[in-house]
Structure formats: C-alpha cells, structure tokens
Design a protein around this motif. Structure first.
Motif, PDB file in Angstrom:
ATOM      1  N   ALA A   1       0.833  -1.208   0.000  1.00  0.00           N
ATOM      2  CA  ALA A   1       0.000   0.000   0.000  1.00  0.00           C
ATOM      3  C   ALA A   1       0.867   1.258   0.000  1.00  0.00           C
ATOM      4  CB  ALA A   1      -0.933  -0.016   1.213  1.00  0.00           C
ATOM      5  N   ALA A   2       1.930   1.266   0.810  1.00  0.00           N
ATOM      6  CA  ALA A   2       2.806   2.443   0.864  1.00  0.00           C
ATOM      7  C   ALA A   2       3.515   2.655  -0.468  1.00  0.00           C
ATOM      8  CB  ALA A   2       3.820   2.275   1.995  1.00  0.00           C
ATOM      9  N   ALA A   3       3.921   1.557  -1.121  1.00  0.00           N
ATOM     10  CA  ALA A   3       4.579   1.678  -2.423  1.00  0.00           C
ATOM     11  C   ALA A   3       3.614   2.200  -3.478  1.00  0.00           C
ATOM     12  CB  ALA A   3       5.141   0.318  -2.844  1.00  0.00           C
ATOM     13  N   ARG A   4       2.365   1.735  -3.421  1.00  0.00           N
ATOM     14  CA  ARG A   4       1.363   2.138  -4.409  1.00  0.00           C
ATOM     15  C   ARG A   4       1.013   3.612  -4.262  1.00  0.00           C
ATOM     16  NH1 ARG A   4      -3.746   0.963  -3.133  1.00  0.00           N
ATOM     17  NH2 ARG A   4      -3.008  -0.883  -2.005  1.00  0.00           N
ATOM     18  N   HIS A   5       0.903   4.093  -3.029  1.00  0.00           N
ATOM     19  CA  HIS A   5       0.507   5.488  -2.799  1.00  0.00           C
ATOM     20  C   HIS A   5       1.704   6.438  -2.715  1.00  0.00           C
ATOM     21  CE1 HIS A   5      -3.748   4.663  -2.199  1.00  0.00           C
ATOM     22  NE2 HIS A   5      -3.445   3.695  -1.362  1.00  0.00           N
ATOM     23  N   GLY A   6       2.902   5.881  -2.447  1.00  0.00           N
ATOM     24  CA  GLY A   6       4.050   6.748  -2.225  1.00  0.00           C
ATOM     25  C   GLY A   6       3.907   7.581  -0.979  1.00  0.00           C
ATOM     26  N   SER A   7       3.120   7.096  -0.034  1.00  0.00           N
ATOM     27  CA  SER A   7       2.837   7.861   1.189  1.00  0.00           C
ATOM     28  C   SER A   7       2.460   6.900   2.303  1.00  0.00           C
ATOM     29  CB  SER A   7       1.706   8.854   0.955  1.00  0.00           C
ATOM     30  OG  SER A   7       1.212   9.367   2.183  1.00  0.00           O
ATOM     31  N   PHE A   8       3.120   7.009   3.454  1.00  0.00           N
ATOM     32  CA  PHE A   8       2.755   6.202   4.608  1.00  0.00           C
ATOM     33  C   PHE A   8       1.392   6.629   5.155  1.00  0.00           C
ATOM     34  CE2 PHE A   8       7.115   4.576   6.300  1.00  0.00           C
ATOM     35  CZ  PHE A   8       7.356   4.010   5.064  1.00  0.00           C
ATOM     36  N   ALA A   9       1.118   7.943   5.154  1.00  0.00           N
ATOM     37  CA  ALA A   9      -0.127   8.446   5.730  1.00  0.00           C
ATOM     38  C   ALA A   9      -1.337   7.948   4.940  1.00  0.00           C
ATOM     39  CB  ALA A   9      -0.113   9.969   5.781  1.00  0.00           C
TER      40      ALA A   9
ATOM     41  N   ALA B   1      -1.763   4.203   5.437  1.00  0.00           N
ATOM     42  CA  ALA B   1      -2.323   3.909   6.758  1.00  0.00           C
ATOM     43  C   ALA B   1      -3.826   4.134   6.775  1.00  0.00           C
ATOM     44  CB  ALA B   1      -1.642   4.785   7.815  1.00  0.00           C
ATOM     45  N   GLU B   2      -4.270   5.221   6.131  1.00  0.00           N
ATOM     46  CA  GLU B   2      -5.711   5.486   6.072  1.00  0.00           C
ATOM     47  C   GLU B   2      -6.438   4.373   5.321  1.00  0.00           C
ATOM     48  OE1 GLU B   2      -8.762   9.092   4.715  1.00  0.00           O
ATOM     49  OE2 GLU B   2      -6.604   9.318   4.507  1.00  0.00           O
ATOM     50  N   GLU B   3      -5.856   3.895   4.230  1.00  0.00           N
ATOM     51  CA  GLU B   3      -6.480   2.812   3.473  1.00  0.00           C
ATOM     52  C   GLU B   3      -6.603   1.541   4.294  1.00  0.00           C
ATOM     53  OE1 GLU B   3      -4.723  -0.092   0.170  1.00  0.00           O
ATOM     54  OE2 GLU B   3      -5.113   1.908  -0.640  1.00  0.00           O
ATOM     55  N   LEU B   4      -5.573   1.249   5.102  1.00  0.00           N
ATOM     56  CA  LEU B   4      -5.556   0.024   5.899  1.00  0.00           C
ATOM     57  C   LEU B   4      -6.237   0.184   7.244  1.00  0.00           C
ATOM     58  CD1 LEU B   4      -1.875  -1.107   5.198  1.00  0.00           C
ATOM     59  CD2 LEU B   4      -3.968  -2.007   4.154  1.00  0.00           C
ATOM     60  N   CYS B   5      -6.749   1.392   7.520  1.00  0.00           N
ATOM     61  CA  CYS B   5      -7.461   1.671   8.783  1.00  0.00           C
ATOM     62  C   CYS B   5      -6.560   1.467   9.994  1.00  0.00           C
ATOM     63  CB  CYS B   5      -8.723   0.815   8.904  1.00  0.00           C
ATOM     64  SG  CYS B   5      -9.937   1.139   7.619  1.00  0.00           S
TER      65      CYS B   5
ATOM     66  N   SER C   1       4.364   2.500   9.908  1.00  0.00           N
ATOM     67  CA  SER C   1       5.825   2.603   9.957  1.00  0.00           C
ATOM     68  C   SER C   1       6.427   1.416  10.699  1.00  0.00           C
ATOM     69  CB  SER C   1       6.244   3.909  10.645  1.00  0.00           C
ATOM     70  OG  SER C   1       5.828   5.024   9.890  1.00  0.00           O
ATOM     71  N   HIS C   2       5.749   1.007  11.778  1.00  0.00           N
ATOM     72  CA  HIS C   2       6.219  -0.154  12.534  1.00  0.00           C
ATOM     73  C   HIS C   2       6.217  -1.409  11.665  1.00  0.00           C
ATOM     74  CE1 HIS C   2       6.765  -2.948  15.852  1.00  0.00           C
ATOM     75  NE2 HIS C   2       5.716  -3.616  15.410  1.00  0.00           N
ATOM     76  N   ARG C   3       5.182  -1.573  10.849  1.00  0.00           N
ATOM     77  CA  ARG C   3       5.110  -2.751   9.984  1.00  0.00           C
ATOM     78  C   ARG C   3       6.216  -2.724   8.930  1.00  0.00           C
ATOM     79  NH1 ARG C   3      -1.384  -3.761   8.813  1.00  0.00           N
ATOM     80  NH2 ARG C   3      -2.040  -3.787  11.005  1.00  0.00           N
ATOM     81  N   ILE C   4       6.512  -1.544   8.400  1.00  0.00           N
ATOM     82  CA  ILE C   4       7.581  -1.448   7.400  1.00  0.00           C
ATOM     83  C   ILE C   4       8.927  -1.777   8.043  1.00  0.00           C
ATOM     84  CG2 ILE C   4       8.798   0.086   5.818  1.00  0.00           C
ATOM     85  CD1 ILE C   4       5.985  -0.697   4.901  1.00  0.00           C
TER      86      ILE C   4
END
Length: 298
Positions: free
Chosen positions: A16-24, A27-31, A38-41
């Motif tokens: 998801a972060a790679a697809r959006h180029g954004s952690f924020a 994170a919103e997509e994954l709820c 960031s912890h998961r990455i």
C-alpha cells in the motif's frame, strides 16, 4: 526445515505504501495509524535485512531492492486475494480498535459499553490491553485510554475524569493488627505498593511526613491491588469506581475520611492527530468523552 516468512500484515503495508508513495495515505487505506504502518515497514525491513524505502522528510521512495521485491509481493498478495473462498462473506465492517488498562476495562469500560453498541450497532469494537506506565506507543490501536500523568508528546490527549484516592482494608486483615483509628496507625499495617497509586501524596494530605514505602508487596495493576486488599495482604489506596462493589459487599472497608482529591495519575483518552479521522473513530471518541467526562465523577 521450516522457512520463516515475513508477516502478511507487513507485506500489505509495504504494498500500500509503495502504491501510494505515502505512509499516511496507506495507513488510512488500511485503517491503521501512520505510526503503526511505519512499525510494519520496519518489521519487514528487519526480516529482509534490507531497506525497501528511502525516507526523505514526509516523502518515501522505493529502493532498488524495494522495486524488485514489490513485484514478488504483489504477485503473492494477488494469489491469496483471488483464491476462491465459497463460505467467506466480506462485509464492509466499521471497526474501532481501542487499547485500555486492565482495571479500567474491567470496572469502567465494559459496564458502559452497551451504551455505545446499542446506539451504534454497525460499529464493531476491538479491545486490547496494556500495562499503564510501561507500554507507551499507540501500536495499531485507533484510540487508547492511558493511566498516567497526561504528558504524551505528539498525541491528542483529553482527561476523562479525576477521582479521589483513599485507603481500604479487609475486615479480616484489620482484626489481625492493632486498631487503625488515625492515619498514623498505618505504621502497624502492611502497605501495598503500586507505581500507579503512590502513597507519598496521600501521606502529605493526611499530615504524615513519611517517605514512599520501599518494601512490601507491589502490584502494578490497580485491580490486582484491590484483590490483594480483599484477600488480606495489607491495606492499599484505591478509587470509588473500582472499590464500590467490594465496599457494598463488606469485602473491604474504607479507612478514615482522608482522601487525595487530585492524585498524580488520572485516566486520559489519547489518539494520534489525524486530519482525516475515520467517522467511526470520531463517533467512538465523542461517546467516550460524553460518557466519562460527564457521568463518572464520584
């Protein structure tokens, strides 16, 4: 020999972060919260022993290894997602994850939770527990109740209520020691200790120039401390919402009229500042403030 695989939740966070180029945004997509993502990455990178993102301020870009690994991850996730599950329904369930101290969860939150679920039956609540003063990150929760001093950097915090602390003992234990008629008579009692409910501020209110006890049974859970009082291990400090049922049953009795009006620790609602907070999380926060700020004072 078994092969240790990376956690699936870390892989989905990476994709998801790679697809959006954004952690924020991911994170919103994954709820989940940005810090949880960031912890998961970090978990994935530790597993791979490779960096998958280059972080520059608020922007993130894939490393060369990350670009190659992304293709593999997407193929694996696609295979899992497309595998037919004939008995699996997939409703779009609204969900709020809340982390609570055990005593608050047991004595205060669960007895009132029906007030929320009755009003909002479409929102599912997931409860996690943590030990106050020790676990200091929001992890993957949307909302936390924290018991402490209220100073939590980078978090939105609101005090839920202040409740006086007072001394209780069990009738059976009190029969085994000299009479306890004044606070000074506590020199004859075993004082149960807890970092969550220190004695020294109460000593000051009671006019006792005593230091914090350094010996004796220590319990860093207020519910366990109250149970220890009930079972005759000594006397302890508690609060009315926790002790009321035991007092009504005669299992513990309140000693003295002296109470600490504003103990050093209180319950705070905490969450990360989110410009686009999910509606169900905002609804739950509003209910918590309505329920505990307006209806729980002793």
């Amino acid at each position: 020999m078994a092969t240790r695989l990376p956690p699936v939740h870390a892989l989905s966070a990476f994709e998801a972060a790679a697809r959006h180029g954004s952690f924020a945004v991911a994170a919103e997509e994954l709820c989940i919260t940005p810090s949880a993502l960031s912890h998961r990455i970090r978990l994935l990178e530790e597993h791979l022993c490779e960096r998958v993102f280059l972080r520059e301020g608020r922007s993130v870009t894939l490393t060369e290894f990350g670009r190659r690994y992304l293709d593999v991850v997407r193929a694996a996730l696609r295979t899992l997602a497309e595998f037919p599950l004939p008995n699996k329904a997939a409703p779009n369930q609204l969900r709020v994850k809340v982390t609570l101290p055990p005593t608050f969860a047991r004595y205060m939150f669960l007895p009132r939770l029906a007030g929320f679920t009755t009003r909002h039956p479409d929102i599912e609540i997931e409860i996690f527990l943590f030990v106050p003063l020790y676990d200091l990150s929001l992890s993957e929760s949307d909302v936390e109740v924290r018991f402490g001093g209220g100073e939590y950097p980078n978090l939105v915090t609101k005090k839920l209520f202040v409740e006086p602390a007072f001394v209780v003992g069990s009738p059976a234990y009190l029969k085994t020691i000299p009479p306890i008629k004044t606070p000074a008579d506590l020199q004859h009692a075993k004082l149960l200790r807890s970092a969550l409910e220190p004695w020294q501020p109460w000593f000051e209110v009671a006019g006792l120039d005593w230091p914090e006890p350094a010996n004796g049974l220590r319990l860093d859970d207020l519910g366990l401390l109250l149970e220890a009082v009930k079972h005759g291990h000594g006397v302890g400090l508690t609060r009315l919402h926790f002790a009321q049922e035991m007092i009504d049953k005669g299992e513990v009795v309140r000693l003295f009229d002296v109470q600490l009006a504003t103990p050093p620790h209180a319950y705070y609602l905490a969450h990360e500042a989110q410009p686009n907070m999910r509606p169900e999380v905002a609804t739950f926060i509003a209910w918590m403030l309505e329920t505990f700020q307006n209806g729980t004072q002793a």
